[in-house]
Motif scaffolding. Structure first.
Motif, PDB file in Angstrom:
ATOM      1  N   GLN B 126       0.829  -1.215   0.000  1.00  0.00           N
ATOM      2  CA  GLN B 126       0.000   0.000   0.000  1.00  0.00           C
ATOM      3  C   GLN B 126       0.853   1.251   0.000  1.00  0.00           C
ATOM      4  OE1 GLN B 126      -2.627  -0.148   3.318  1.00  0.00           O
ATOM      5  NE2 GLN B 126      -3.399  -2.147   2.707  1.00  0.00           N
ATOM      6  N   LEU B 127       1.952   1.218   0.755  1.00  0.00           N
ATOM      7  CA  LEU B 127       2.840   2.382   0.779  1.00  0.00           C
ATOM      8  C   LEU B 127       3.358   2.660  -0.618  1.00  0.00           C
ATOM      9  CD1 LEU B 127       5.041   1.752   3.952  1.00  0.00           C
ATOM     10  CD2 LEU B 127       3.362   3.534   3.638  1.00  0.00           C
ATOM     11  N   GLY B 182      -4.108  -4.614  -5.043  1.00  0.00           N
ATOM     12  CA  GLY B 182      -4.320  -3.768  -6.207  1.00  0.00           C
ATOM     13  C   GLY B 182      -3.102  -3.575  -7.088  1.00  0.00           C
ATOM     14  N   ALA B 183      -2.048  -4.343  -6.865  1.00  0.00           N
ATOM     15  CA  ALA B 183      -0.878  -4.223  -7.736  1.00  0.00           C
ATOM     16  C   ALA B 183      -1.109  -5.034  -8.998  1.00  0.00           C
ATOM     17  CB  ALA B 183       0.362  -4.735  -7.010  1.00  0.00           C
ATOM     18  N   LYS B 184      -0.543  -4.563 -10.117  1.00  0.00           N
ATOM     19  CA  LYS B 184      -0.735  -5.289 -11.383  1.00  0.00           C
ATOM     20  C   LYS B 184       0.509  -6.132 -11.643  1.00  0.00           C
ATOM     21  CE  LYS B 184      -4.336  -2.628 -12.777  1.00  0.00           C
ATOM     22  NZ  LYS B 184      -4.519  -1.868 -11.565  1.00  0.00           N
ATOM     23  N   VAL B 185       0.450  -7.368 -11.198  1.00  0.00           N
ATOM     24  CA  VAL B 185       1.600  -8.261 -11.332  1.00  0.00           C
ATOM     25  C   VAL B 185       1.143  -9.511 -12.051  1.00  0.00           C
ATOM     26  CG1 VAL B 185       3.411  -9.438 -10.065  1.00  0.00           C
ATOM     27  CG2 VAL B 185       2.358  -7.434  -9.091  1.00  0.00           C
ATOM     28  N   CYS B 186       2.001 -10.059 -12.905  1.00  0.00           N
ATOM     29  CA  CYS B 186       1.613 -11.317 -13.536  1.00  0.00           C
ATOM     30  C   CYS B 186       2.702 -12.355 -13.299  1.00  0.00           C
ATOM     31  CB  CYS B 186       1.351 -11.123 -15.024  1.00  0.00           C
ATOM     32  SG  CYS B 186       2.836 -10.978 -16.018  1.00  0.00           S
ATOM     33  N   LEU B 187       2.289 -13.597 -13.257  1.00  0.00           N
ATOM     34  CA  LEU B 187       3.226 -14.703 -13.062  1.00  0.00           C
ATOM     35  C   LEU B 187       3.555 -15.301 -14.412  1.00  0.00           C
ATOM     36  CD1 LEU B 187       1.690 -16.481  -9.981  1.00  0.00           C
ATOM     37  CD2 LEU B 187       3.979 -15.573 -10.137  1.00  0.00           C
ATOM     38  N   LEU B 442      13.310   5.204  -0.427  1.00  0.00           N
ATOM     39  CA  LEU B 442      12.986   6.179  -1.463  1.00  0.00           C
ATOM     40  C   LEU B 442      11.624   5.881  -2.070  1.00  0.00           C
ATOM     41  CD1 LEU B 442      13.806   8.451  -3.407  1.00  0.00           C
ATOM     42  CD2 LEU B 442      14.828   6.709  -4.840  1.00  0.00           C
ATOM     43  N   GLN B 443      11.350   4.608  -2.338  1.00  0.00           N
ATOM     44  CA  GLN B 443      10.108   4.313  -3.037  1.00  0.00           C
ATOM     45  C   GLN B 443       8.903   4.441  -2.134  1.00  0.00           C
ATOM     46  OE1 GLN B 443       9.702  -0.082  -3.873  1.00  0.00           O
ATOM     47  NE2 GLN B 443      11.883   0.105  -3.579  1.00  0.00           N
ATOM     48  N   GLN B 444       9.086   4.448  -0.810  1.00  0.00           N
ATOM     49  CA  GLN B 444       7.942   4.560   0.079  1.00  0.00           C
ATOM     50  C   GLN B 444       7.871   5.921   0.745  1.00  0.00           C
ATOM     51  OE1 GLN B 444       8.579   1.084   2.494  1.00  0.00           O
ATOM     52  NE2 GLN B 444       7.368  -0.147   1.094  1.00  0.00           N
ATOM     53  N   ALA B 445       8.821   6.804   0.419  1.00  0.00           N
ATOM     54  CA  ALA B 445       8.909   8.083   1.128  1.00  0.00           C
ATOM     55  C   ALA B 445       7.636   8.922   1.108  1.00  0.00           C
ATOM     56  CB  ALA B 445      10.087   8.893   0.595  1.00  0.00           C
ATOM     57  N   PRO B 446       6.984   9.158  -0.042  1.00  0.00           N
ATOM     58  CA  PRO B 446       5.795  10.013   0.020  1.00  0.00           C
ATOM     59  C   PRO B 446       4.731   9.460   0.959  1.00  0.00           C
ATOM     60  CG  PRO B 446       6.479   9.709  -2.252  1.00  0.00           C
ATOM     61  CD  PRO B 446       7.293   8.769  -1.432  1.00  0.00           C
ATOM     62  N   ALA B 447       4.485   8.152   0.908  1.00  0.00           N
ATOM     63  CA  ALA B 447       3.439   7.577   1.749  1.00  0.00           C
ATOM     64  C   ALA B 447       3.837   7.573   3.218  1.00  0.00           C
ATOM     65  CB  ALA B 447       3.135   6.154   1.288  1.00  0.00           C
ATOM     66  N   VAL B 448       5.107   7.290   3.501  1.00  0.00           N
ATOM     67  CA  VAL B 448       5.557   7.268   4.896  1.00  0.00           C
ATOM     68  C   VAL B 448       5.482   8.667   5.479  1.00  0.00           C
ATOM     69  CG1 VAL B 448       7.575   6.956   6.351  1.00  0.00           C
ATOM     70  CG2 VAL B 448       7.004   5.241   4.675  1.00  0.00           C
ATOM     71  N   GLY B 449       5.853   9.670   4.668  1.00  0.00           N
ATOM     72  CA  GLY B 449       5.763  11.053   5.137  1.00  0.00           C
ATOM     73  C   GLY B 449       4.352  11.394   5.551  1.00  0.00           C
ATOM     74  N   ARG B 450       3.403  10.954   4.745  1.00  0.00           N
ATOM     75  CA  ARG B 450       2.006  11.234   5.063  1.00  0.00           C
ATOM     76  C   ARG B 450       1.594  10.521   6.345  1.00  0.00           C
ATOM     77  NH1 ARG B 450      -3.056   9.488   1.403  1.00  0.00           N
ATOM     78  NH2 ARG B 450      -2.068   7.496   1.826  1.00  0.00           N
ATOM     79  N   THR B 463      -4.782   6.895   6.873  1.00  0.00           N
ATOM     80  CA  THR B 463      -4.976   6.300   5.553  1.00  0.00           C
ATOM     81  C   THR B 463      -4.394   4.898   5.474  1.00  0.00           C
ATOM     82  OG1 THR B 463      -3.102   7.651   4.953  1.00  0.00           O
ATOM     83  CG2 THR B 463      -5.231   8.366   4.168  1.00  0.00           C
ATOM     84  N   ILE B 464      -3.119   4.749   5.780  1.00  0.00           N
ATOM     85  CA  ILE B 464      -2.507   3.412   5.744  1.00  0.00           C
ATOM     86  C   ILE B 464      -2.111   3.066   7.176  1.00  0.00           C
ATOM     87  CG2 ILE B 464      -0.677   2.013   4.755  1.00  0.00           C
ATOM     88  CD1 ILE B 464      -0.404   3.963   2.540  1.00  0.00           C
ATOM     89  N   ASN B 465      -2.512   1.912   7.653  1.00  0.00           N
ATOM     90  CA  ASN B 465      -2.235   1.544   9.033  1.00  0.00           C
ATOM     91  C   ASN B 465      -0.859   0.907   9.147  1.00  0.00           C
ATOM     92  OD1 ASN B 465      -2.265   0.888  11.649  1.00  0.00           O
ATOM     93  ND2 ASN B 465      -3.886  -0.651  11.521  1.00  0.00           N
ATOM     94  N   LEU B 466       0.090   1.657   9.702  1.00  0.00           N
ATOM     95  CA  LEU B 466       1.449   1.148   9.794  1.00  0.00           C
ATOM     96  C   LEU B 466       1.772   0.686  11.206  1.00  0.00           C
ATOM     97  CD1 LEU B 466       3.389   3.717   7.609  1.00  0.00           C
ATOM     98  CD2 LEU B 466       2.513   1.502   6.984  1.00  0.00           C
ATOM     99  N   SER B 467       0.777   0.196  11.940  1.00  0.00           N
ATOM    100  CA  SER B 467       1.063  -0.276  13.299  1.00  0.00           C
ATOM    101  C   SER B 467       2.097  -1.392  13.352  1.00  0.00           C
ATOM    102  CB  SER B 467      -0.199  -0.753  14.014  1.00  0.00           C
ATOM    103  OG  SER B 467      -1.305  -0.085  13.561  1.00  0.00           O
ATOM    104  N   PRO B 468       2.194  -2.271  12.336  1.00  0.00           N
ATOM    105  CA  PRO B 468       3.260  -3.269  12.408  1.00  0.00           C
ATOM    106  C   PRO B 468       4.657  -2.666  12.350  1.00  0.00           C
ATOM    107  CG  PRO B 468       1.637  -3.930  10.796  1.00  0.00           C
ATOM    108  CD  PRO B 468       1.295  -2.550  11.203  1.00  0.00           C
ATOM    109  N   PHE B 469       4.765  -1.359  12.018  1.00  0.00           N
ATOM    110  CA  PHE B 469       6.091  -0.768  11.896  1.00  0.00           C
ATOM    111  C   PHE B 469       6.437   0.125  13.067  1.00  0.00           C
ATOM    112  CE2 PHE B 469       6.331  -2.900   8.248  1.00  0.00           C
ATOM    113  CZ  PHE B 469       6.091  -2.295   7.026  1.00  0.00           C
ATOM    114  N   LEU B 470       5.683   0.061  14.160  1.00  0.00           N
ATOM    115  CA  LEU B 470       5.992   0.918  15.297  1.00  0.00           C
ATOM    116  C   LEU B 470       7.250   0.441  16.014  1.00  0.00           C
ATOM    117  CD1 LEU B 470       2.434   1.393  16.789  1.00  0.00           C
ATOM    118  CD2 LEU B 470       3.835   3.130  15.711  1.00  0.00           C
TER     119      LEU B 470
END
Lengths: 269, 486
Positions: B126-127, B182-187, B442-450, B463-470
């Motif tokens: 999500q981040l 919601g990521a667009k990934v294919c195997l 770097l790739q998660q910076a905008p979301a983490v900042g928020r 918006t995104i629940n980051l409780s596992p990262f406390l």
């Protein structure tokens, strides 16, 4: 305008030094970009003088800056509004009609299977369109339309689309190209000529479209090396005919030709 | 007194030299003197920062609501979202303290710049999804009136992860979670992989996952400068200095069950100026630790980890700098325009750079072979022995390549579970963390900042629940580990 507060000198930052490349040097085209937008909302008559006066005022008064930001926001919202999706039509008449309606609203043309091209002129829109619920859309000509990343949702629902023309669309950029893989099964013809925001990085995503037979990538101002990119795209899509720059374009003169040039002009004493 | 005040404006020595020099006129720098006089007059007028005894314009302010330690992409992102989410314009005074304005050792600018959604933890996915949406609309988020729009040079070419037999099940589960978020990934099977990318050798590959949209790489320097410019226009103050000390006060309290607990509150941050012993004590309400590879040191200064081990007071912030190498090589017959960022099961990765058959890549070393993070010197033997064999096995064309350049950068490596630390510290109540992302900051910076701004302003993640990262997970031992095949 209410009370004007003079702001202290600090807040306006100095422009970034030249070595920091914030903008690709190629697309200075002007119309697609925030500076272009602010130019288009400029209320003053003479552009040059008007813009510096507005800039001068915006640097010194919060209210003027807020008004300019608001006008800019309105421009952005206008594009978003034109790219909204028509969910009601999609539920009632199916994805093909919804997609066609979207394109016709934008000013483009649609061709259903076994039918003629439909252009947006009052009459064609009302009657026939609603009866074509089960007929897939074969070709779309969206040249010059203000389609952006969100608006592409409507096009990507057309799973039997064979020909797509996005010529000179001002808001189609590399991100939009990365979504086109959803049409990989059916798309045979694609034209991106003249789009100001497409660069070679977006063209790299076209390799998903293995059924493509005709690709037009001419006159892309944001592509840095048109000749080289043409060769790389041809290698990437071996079954596709790629129309674009001539591969010799942009090559520097070879040593023989260079010496011929200098020999013809007299060497100053 | 008058002479000293005049000397401030007119430069040293003008009065001292006397009128003799003035008559000659050879050493008089008139324009320089005039601009100095103008500057002094401006600072004396209301609104300027005039201190009659000495010039303090180079020092940070004496009071600031939030002090962000570290001016990299995470620190600037927190500053941006704080100013964006504040209830009233100008409500919060933010100060960003960065000790190196050239960013010569900052992880942000030395990074390869990739962004992907192929993680195993839903929070990470999500981040990353929000961050890519931020990057896509960067000219709406970071627009500054009258400044040119930003060109991130984003390559939407995607990430290609390869898995051997052992990692195939984990990869399938990961892709299921990614698709759910919601990521667009294919195997892809080895045959499909061979058909899609003929230059790859599928030896030892059982399964591959390929990101179709919203994955690729971009220019981190551009993002950093865009954030800096926008954040400055929003009124955030910057300071070129180093944090050397925190002055805090303690409060002994009892919990509901009667346990004794000591809560600390930071009152002042001492910021030392560059190349001098001068420092400024900045009174603050909140401190954000976004110091990247040096976050561990900042946490120690705040007293985190000083206590008997095994207790909450004794739990240190397990973030330390780890050196990683990036090599740039040229290979004339290498993969073409469509090459994604390929990650081999052995840990080696590479991506295309530009149009001239140049490629960037590297490999994370094994635990025992970690290089010394004291400096950023590059070890070229590492490429010869540990990276090249894997690359050549995966892409036969890479057997003939020539390394052009190499550099090294730091990971703010979280030794506990290699994922970020976000949110407040349970005991030092006004220190918030935004660090420890171990290579994907770097790739998660905008979301983490928020997320951090939300915790600071609202008290909880909105918006995104980051409780596992406390932070508390380090004490409780709950690892938020990525089940990645690499």
């Amino acid at each position: 305008m209410g009370k004007q507060r003079v702001r202290s000198e600090k807040a306006r930052p100095s422009p970034p030094p030249q070595s920091l490349r914030l903008v690709a040097p190629v697309w200075n085209g002007g119309t697609s970009g925030i500076r272009g937008l602010s130019r288009s909302v400029d209320p003053e008559g003479s552009q040059r003088k008007g813009r510096t006066l507005l800039q001068f005022l915006a640097d010194r008064f919060y209210d003027v800056e807020a008004v300019r930001e608001y006008l800019l926001q309105k421009q952005v919202l206008k594009v978003l509004q034109r790219n909204r999706s028509f969910t009601y039509i999609k539920e009632r008449y199916g994805p093909y009609v919804a997609g066609a309606y979207f394109i016709l609203k934008q000013g483009g043309a649609v061709k259903f299977q076994d039918k003629e091209w439909m252009w947006p002129d009052g009459r064609g829109l009302s009657g026939e369109l609603w009866k074509l619920r089960e007929v897939p859309v074969e070709a779309v000509d969206a040249s010059g339309c203000a389609i952006n990343y969100q608006g592409l949702d409507n096009l990507l629902a057309l799973k039997e689309l064979q020909s797509l023309s996005l010529q000179c669309c001002p808001h189609v950029d590399d991100w939009c190209l990365s979504r086109l893989h959803q049409l990989a099964n059916s798309l045979r013809e694609l034209s991106l000529a003249g789009c100001p925001r497409i660069s070679e990085r977006g063209l790299a995503c076209l390799h998903h479209l293995q059924n493509l037979r005709r690709l037009d990538i001419s006159h892309l101002p944001a592509v840095s090396n048109p000749g080289l990119v043409q060769i790389l795209v041809e290698e990437m899509l071996p079954n596709c005919e790629v129309l674009g720059a001539d591969w010799a374009q942009g090559l520097k003169l070879g040593p023989e030709e260079q010496s011929r040039d200098t020999a013809s002009s007299p060497i100053p004493a | 007194m008058l002479r000293r005040a005049l000397r401030l404006g007119l430069g040293p020595g003008l009065l001292g030299r006397g009128l003799g020099t003035h008559r000659e006129g050879s050493t008089l720098d008139w324009h320089g003197k005039v601009s100095e006089i103008k500057k002094t007059i401006q600072s004396i007028l209301p609104g300027g920062a005039w201190s009659p005894l000495c010039d303090t314009s180079h020092l940070p302010p004496e009071h600031s609501d939030v002090v962000i330690v570290g001016g990299g992409v995470l620190g600037l992102s927190v500053a941006y979202w704080l100013k964006r989410l504040e209830k009233r314009q100008g409500a919060i005074r933010v100060l960003v303290v960065e000790r190196d304005h050239t960013y010569s050792q900052a992880s942000t600018v030395l990074s390869v710049g990739g962004i992907r959604q192929q993680f195993s933890l839903p929070e990470n996915i999500q981040l990353s999804l929000f961050s890519v949406e931020f990057l896509r609309n960067i000219n709406e988020y970071l627009a500054v009136v009258d400044d040119p729009p930003l060109d991130l040079q984003f390559n939407p070419s995607g990430y290609l992860f390869l898995a051997s037999e052992e990692g195939a099940t984990i990869m399938e589960n990961n892709v299921k979670v990614q698709r759910q978020e919601g990521a667009k990934v294919c195997l892809m099977s080895p045959e499909q992989l061979q058909k899609r990318f003929p230059w790859i050798s599928t030896e030892g590959v059982a399964l591959a996952s390929y990101g179709l949209e919203n994955e690729g790489w971009f220019d981190p320097w551009c993002l950093l400068q865009g954030l800096r410019r926008k954040v400055q226009s929003m009124g955030v103050l910057f300071c070129h200095g180093e944090v050397t000390r925190f002055v805090s006060s303690s409060n002994h309290m009892e919990t509901a069950i009667g346990e004794e607990v000591t809560l600390r509150r930071i009152h002042e941050v001492h910021v030392k100026m560059d190349h001098s012993q001068e420092y400024q004590p900045v009174e603050c309400a909140i401190v954000v630790n976004a110091a990247g590879a040096w976050s561990g040191r900042i946490a120690e200064l705040a007293g985190i980890g000083k206590g008997p081990s095994g207790t909450l007071q004794g739990t240190k912030l397990p973030v330390e700098p780890r050196k990683r190498y990036v090599y740039l090589w040229h290979c004339p017959q290498g993969p073409g325009l469509e090459a994604p960022l390929v990650a081999d099961p052995s840990g080696a990765y590479f991506r295309r750079e530009g149009l001239g058959n140049n490629y960037l890549g590297g490999c994370s070393p094994a635990e025992e072979e970690e290089p010394d993070p004291g400096n950023l010197e590059v070890d070229h033997d590492f490429f010869q022995e540990k990276v090249w064999p894997h690359l050549a096995r995966r892409v036969p064309a890479f057997e003939t390549l020539k390394v052009r350049r190499a550099w090294a950068g730091y990971y703010d490596y979280n030794t506990f579970d290699q994922n970020g630390v976000v949110g407040p510290h349970p005991l030092v109540v006004n220190m918030y963390f935004a660090t420890g992302f171990s290579g994907h900051g770097l790739q998660q910076a905008p979301a983490v900042g928020r997320a951090v701004a939300e915790v600071m302003l609202e008290g909880q993640f909105q918006t995104i629940n980051l409780s596992p990262f406390l932070f508390s997970r380090f004490y409780l031992g709950e690892k938020a580990q990525e089940h990645c095949i690499i």
